[in-house]
Write a protein that holds these residues in place. Structure first.
Motif, PDB file in Angstrom:
ATOM      1  N   GLU A 182       0.787  -1.183   0.124  1.00  0.00           N
ATOM      2  CA  GLU A 182       0.045   0.009  -0.043  1.00  0.00           C
ATOM      3  C   GLU A 182       0.806   1.271   0.096  1.00  0.00           C
ATOM      4  O   GLU A 182       0.816   1.994  -0.885  1.00  0.00           O
ATOM      5  CB  GLU A 182      -1.032  -0.220   1.148  1.00  0.00           C
ATOM      6  CG  GLU A 182      -2.049  -0.957   1.091  1.00  0.00           C
ATOM      7  CD  GLU A 182      -2.889  -1.155   2.387  1.00  0.00           C
ATOM      8  OE1 GLU A 182      -3.805  -1.898   2.461  1.00  0.00           O
ATOM      9  OE2 GLU A 182      -2.457  -0.626   3.497  1.00  0.00           O
ATOM     10  N   ALA A 183       2.173   1.199   0.944  1.00  0.00           N
ATOM     11  CA  ALA A 183       2.831   2.133   0.904  1.00  0.00           C
ATOM     12  C   ALA A 183       3.592   2.353  -0.631  1.00  0.00           C
ATOM     13  O   ALA A 183       3.779   3.684  -1.186  1.00  0.00           O
ATOM     14  CB  ALA A 183       3.939   2.241   2.125  1.00  0.00           C
ATOM     15  N   GLY A 184       3.743   1.432  -1.059  1.00  0.00           N
ATOM     16  CA  GLY A 184       4.284   1.504  -2.369  1.00  0.00           C
ATOM     17  C   GLY A 184       3.552   2.344  -3.542  1.00  0.00           C
ATOM     18  O   GLY A 184       3.833   3.192  -4.372  1.00  0.00           O
ATOM     19  N   ALA A 185       2.113   1.553  -3.453  1.00  0.00           N
ATOM     20  CA  ALA A 185       1.303   2.409  -4.460  1.00  0.00           C
ATOM     21  C   ALA A 185       0.993   3.809  -3.942  1.00  0.00           C
ATOM     22  O   ALA A 185       0.836   4.716  -4.956  1.00  0.00           O
ATOM     23  CB  ALA A 185      -0.148   1.516  -4.136  1.00  0.00           C
ATOM     24  N   ALA A 186       0.974   4.197  -2.666  1.00  0.00           N
ATOM     25  CA  ALA A 186       0.786   5.566  -2.210  1.00  0.00           C
ATOM     26  C   ALA A 186       1.881   6.588  -2.993  1.00  0.00           C
ATOM     27  O   ALA A 186       1.553   7.686  -3.063  1.00  0.00           O
ATOM     28  CB  ALA A 186       0.986   5.693  -0.759  1.00  0.00           C
ATOM     29  N   ILE A 187       3.337   5.946  -3.163  1.00  0.00           N
ATOM     30  CA  ILE A 187       4.143   6.811  -3.575  1.00  0.00           C
ATOM     31  C   ILE A 187       4.434   6.478  -4.948  1.00  0.00           C
ATOM     32  O   ILE A 187       4.981   7.258  -5.684  1.00  0.00           O
ATOM     33  CB  ILE A 187       5.442   6.626  -2.875  1.00  0.00           C
ATOM     34  CG1 ILE A 187       6.083   5.148  -3.101  1.00  0.00           C
ATOM     35  CG2 ILE A 187       5.520   6.888  -1.421  1.00  0.00           C
ATOM     36  CD1 ILE A 187       7.339   4.946  -2.813  1.00  0.00           C
ATOM     37  N   GLY A 188       2.958   5.982  -5.688  1.00  0.00           N
ATOM     38  CA  GLY A 188       3.197   5.968  -7.123  1.00  0.00           C
ATOM     39  C   GLY A 188       3.785   4.995  -7.859  1.00  0.00           C
ATOM     40  O   GLY A 188       4.079   5.099  -8.997  1.00  0.00           O
ATOM     41  N   LEU A 189       4.232   3.833  -7.224  1.00  0.00           N
ATOM     42  CA  LEU A 189       4.815   2.825  -7.872  1.00  0.00           C
ATOM     43  C   LEU A 189       3.748   1.877  -8.595  1.00  0.00           C
ATOM     44  O   LEU A 189       2.719   1.806  -8.044  1.00  0.00           O
ATOM     45  CB  LEU A 189       5.580   1.881  -6.965  1.00  0.00           C
ATOM     46  CG  LEU A 189       6.855   2.473  -6.265  1.00  0.00           C
ATOM     47  CD1 LEU A 189       7.484   1.625  -5.348  1.00  0.00           C
ATOM     48  CD2 LEU A 189       7.869   3.238  -7.168  1.00  0.00           C
ATOM     49  N   THR A 190       4.267   1.351  -9.660  1.00  0.00           N
ATOM     50  CA  THR A 190       3.341   0.547 -10.476  1.00  0.00           C
ATOM     51  C   THR A 190       3.247  -0.734  -9.794  1.00  0.00           C
ATOM     52  O   THR A 190       4.225  -1.145  -8.808  1.00  0.00           O
ATOM     53  CB  THR A 190       3.664   0.325 -11.975  1.00  0.00           C
ATOM     54  OG1 THR A 190       4.895  -0.438 -11.924  1.00  0.00           O
ATOM     55  CG2 THR A 190       3.859   1.503 -12.780  1.00  0.00           C
TER      56      THR A 190
END
Lengths: 239, 225
Positions: free
Chosen positions: A126-134
């Motif tokens: 989720e954190a990864g998605a939050a910083i805009g990673l695919t």
């Protein structure tokens, strides 16, 4: 017991040391090559099992069940003799042995990898998605590196099992340690000495690998890489 | 090589013998498991003994047992030990013993793991209400440990079942052995070995899924499967 023959005579073993060590080397080579292959296959199968596609998931499920269920003896005979009969594929002995061990271990490792990936907290993705990673980037940079550390210890166990399993490759004539020990034992009629020596060599290999993986794990946890609460326990599944 | 003509009738013709082989596999794996439970319990108990020397000895034996390939153990017992000390094990006895030693080393770990997994507060509480050591083990610790131990025990049995396929190398007349000698007469190795393989896969998978069900049943809903 005949008095002229000593009860224990390891001189014959010593005279065949070159052959035994060669067999030991071949066994270790087979186990290492097989486990590397198995890790690659296992990772793909684990990702398939976690994918969104139903077909991929089903395939991966059948794959793991099949290779976790098949006895090594049967599998090695299939790969070496069966493929030659059915598909006219005549594999040389050592590659046949490596492929067999790789298939068998990939079944177990894919399950280990799958639970390793699942053990990485959802918050991380989720954190990864939050910083805009695919999605792909999250897998590659966030989840897999963490999962790798979790599966390190179980993979070490799998490596140990692969080393032990190389002994069965003697059935198809791979010139590994057990095969050499068998030949020399028959030659000198000293089965006790040769099989004891073979056992000691296997023990040394297994202990060495176990210690190596414990060391790596310790090193990683010291620099904060592993979280012991995430460690998987997997006693009992492997013999 | 010419094209191989499959002839699955061969299975049907030799079915009674193949089934006899399967029964022997089951017998040897059960005998091996009985040894394994015995050895496992014995060495796990030693590891909890208050004498340090016993801990160390049993720990080393378990380590060695876990490190030796079953195949080596089998040859060591059947050819090595028998010949050296004139014990003359039958092939079945040697196979069961080898399976028992390998399985026992794993079982010792399972027993130990199951017992240490029980929170120390449980036995403290038992002592507090006046139970003695024996009662605490029997009434408090073991019933809880069983829930952890049982599924893993079935997994060990699956391992022994798979391991039992190699006992034909010392001449135990199991299914593989039957497949082997029938194929020498009929030149149908592929069909016979494949049949044996499929039966073994079905067998191990069904026992393994039993273990899985057992685990889910016993662990309740508190743990993630």
């Amino acid at each position: 017991m005949d008095n002229s023959v000593p009860l224990f005579d390891f001189a014959a073993v010593w005279s065949s040391r070159a052959l035994l060590l060669e067999g030991f080397g071949i066994a270790m080579f087979c186990a290492t090559a097989a486990i590397i292959l198995a890790m690659i296959i296992g990772l793909f199968i684990a990702l398939m099992r976690l994918s969104n596609s139903r077909i991929l998931r089903a395939f991966a499920f059948v794959y793991t069940q099949l290779f976790r269920g098949v006895p090594l003896y049967v599998l090695v005979i299939w790969v070496y003799f069966g493929l030659a009969i059915v598909a006219n594929i005549n594999l040389p002995k050592i590659p046949a042995g490596i492929i067999t061990l790789a298939l068998l271990n990939s079944g177990y490792l894919s399950e280990t990898f799958r639970s390793g990936i699942l053990a990485v907290s959802v918050g991380q993705s989720e954190a990864g998605a939050a910083i805009g990673l695919t999605k792909r980037q999250i897998k590659r940079f966030i989840v897999l590196p963490q999962a790798f550390r979790i599966v390190l210890a179980p993979s070490g166990n799998q490596f140990v099992d692969a080393i032990k399993d190389t002994a069965i490759l003697s059935i198809i004539g791979v010139p590994e340690l057990m095969r050499m020990a068998q030949q020399q034992a028959d030659l000198f009629y000293r089965p006790f000495e040769f099989y004891t020596t073979a056992g000691i060599l296997y023990f040394i290999a297994v202990m060495g690998v176990t210690k190596l993986f414990t060391f790596i794990e310790k090193r990683m946890s010291r620099i904060g890489f592993t979280n012991s609460s995430q460690k998987l326990t997997n006693v009992g599944e492997y013999i | 090589m010419d094209k191989y003509d499959f002839s699955w009738r061969i299975i049907q013709e030799n079915l009674p013998e193949l089934i006899n082989g399967l029964i022997i596999t089951l017998q040897i794996s059960v005998a091996g498991m009985a040894f394994a439970l015995l050895f496992g319990l014995f060495f796990a108990t030693l590891r909890f003994s208050q004498y340090r020397i016993l801990n160390i000895v049993s720990n080393s034996i378990v380590q060695v047992g876990r490190s030796l390939p079953l195949f080596v153990l089998l040859f060591w017992i059947y050819y090595g030990l028998s010949l050296k000390f004139k014990i003359n094990f039958t092939d079945f006895q040697a196979g069961a013993l080898a399976l028992g030693i390998t399985g026992g080393a794993y079982m010792a770990e399972v027993f130990r793991g199951g017992i240490t997994a029980i929170d120390k507060g449980q036995s403290d509480a038992a002592f507090a209400i006046g139970l003695n050591r024996m009662q605490t083990s029997r009434l408090i610790v073991l019933p809880q440990a069983i829930r952890i131990i049982l599924p893993q025990t079935v997994n060990i049995y699956v391992g022994l079942l798979k391991g039992a396929t190699i006992v034909s190398v010392i001449g135990v007349a199991d299914m593989i052995y039957v497949a082997q000698y029938v194929s020498l007469e009929t030149f149908r190795p592929f069909e016979l070995y494949s049949f044996a393989g499929v039966v073994f896969i079905a067998l191990t998978l069904s026992v393994a899924s039993f273990a899985w069900l057992l685990e889910r049943q016993l662990s309740g809903k508190s743990r993630r499967g």
